[in-house]
Design a protein around this motif. Structure first.
Motif, PDB file in Angstrom:
ATOM      1  N   ALA A 109     -31.282 -29.677  66.282  1.00  0.00           N
ATOM      2  CA  ALA A 109     -31.603 -31.103  66.373  1.00  0.00           C
ATOM      3  C   ALA A 109     -30.349 -31.962  66.348  1.00  0.00           C
ATOM      4  N   THR A 110     -30.335 -33.009  67.175  1.00  0.00           N
ATOM      5  CA  THR A 110     -29.217 -33.944  67.190  1.00  0.00           C
ATOM      6  C   THR A 110     -29.594 -35.234  66.470  1.00  0.00           C
ATOM      7  N   ARG A 111     -30.833 -35.301  66.028  1.00  0.00           N
ATOM      8  CA  ARG A 111     -31.295 -36.529  65.385  1.00  0.00           C
ATOM      9  C   ARG A 111     -32.456 -36.183  64.464  1.00  0.00           C
ATOM     10  N   THR A 112     -32.505 -36.849  63.322  1.00  0.00           N
ATOM     11  CA  THR A 112     -33.620 -36.675  62.391  1.00  0.00           C
ATOM     12  C   THR A 112     -34.386 -37.987  62.294  1.00  0.00           C
ATOM     13  N   VAL A 113     -35.683 -37.900  62.421  1.00  0.00           N
ATOM     14  CA  VAL A 113     -36.537 -39.088  62.333  1.00  0.00           C
ATOM     15  C   VAL A 113     -37.555 -38.853  61.227  1.00  0.00           C
ATOM     16  N   GLU A 114     -37.615 -39.787  60.288  1.00  0.00           N
ATOM     17  CA  GLU A 114     -38.580 -39.675  59.204  1.00  0.00           C
ATOM     18  C   GLU A 114     -39.877 -40.376  59.594  1.00  0.00           C
ATOM     19  N   VAL A 115     -40.975 -39.682  59.399  1.00  0.00           N
ATOM     20  CA  VAL A 115     -42.292 -40.257  59.686  1.00  0.00           C
ATOM     21  C   VAL A 115     -43.141 -40.119  58.426  1.00  0.00           C
TER      22      VAL A 115
END
Ligand SMILES: [Cu+2]
Length: 169
Positions: free
Chosen positions: A38-44
């Motif tokens: 992953a190049t990005r982490t998104v919190e949901v």
């Protein structure tokens, strides 16, 4: 007695088939990936009954690690798919209710006994089910731009609005 035996045998036979189906690799809009890619982490955040944020945007070719937190009092799901896939998954979710330990419930029996543990992989790794207070992760490489939704297919939740658009640019 004989019937029971045959039933059990059939149930066992059903499992490898299902496991094979579960490994259908990815979808037009992408496929699961290891978190390390992953190049990005998104919190949901998953709530009763909503997602935060309410919409998501990614780039084609991007691998995104979604960190999922269920802050609700109910189990919730984070499921990537198009509308048709969500409709299908909702049928499965309804079918599995109360049938988790019934051998005759086709392919639901095996995978959904795991549902309380966060992830169930039979849908190609595009879904995570979280119990209240639970955290989970889903990492996905997005491919072709397509109208995708992230949705909770716990019965009734999608209809109540627990769904958001995911735009692949
Ligand atoms: Cu939900």
């Amino acid at each position: 007695m004989k019937h029971l035996f045959i039933g059990a045998a059939l149930a066992l036979f059903g499992l490898p088939t299902l496991a094979a189906e579960g490994h259908a690799h990815g979808f037009a809009f992408g496929e699961p990936a290891p978190a390390a890619k992953a190049t990005r982490t998104v919190e949901v955040v998953l709530k009763d009954i909503a997602f935060e944020p309410a919409s998501l945007q990614v780039k084609a070719g991007e691998t995104v690690r979604f960190v999922l937190i269920n802050q609700g009092q109910l189990p919730h799901e984070f499921n990537l798919g198009d509308k048709a896939m969500h409709v299908e998954h909702q049928k499965q979710m309804v079918a599995m209710q109360g049938k988790i330990f019934t051998a005759g419930s086709q392919h639901e029996g095996m995978d959904h006994s795991q549902m309380g543990h966060g992830e169930h992989g039979h849908d190609g790794g595009n879904t995570v089910l979280l119990q209240p207070g639970q955290r989970g992760e889903l990492t996905w490489t997005f491919r072709t731009s397509a109208p995708i939704e992230f949705a909770c297919n716990v019965p009734g939740h999608y209809q109540a609005g627990m769904v958001g658009p995911l735009t692949i640019e």
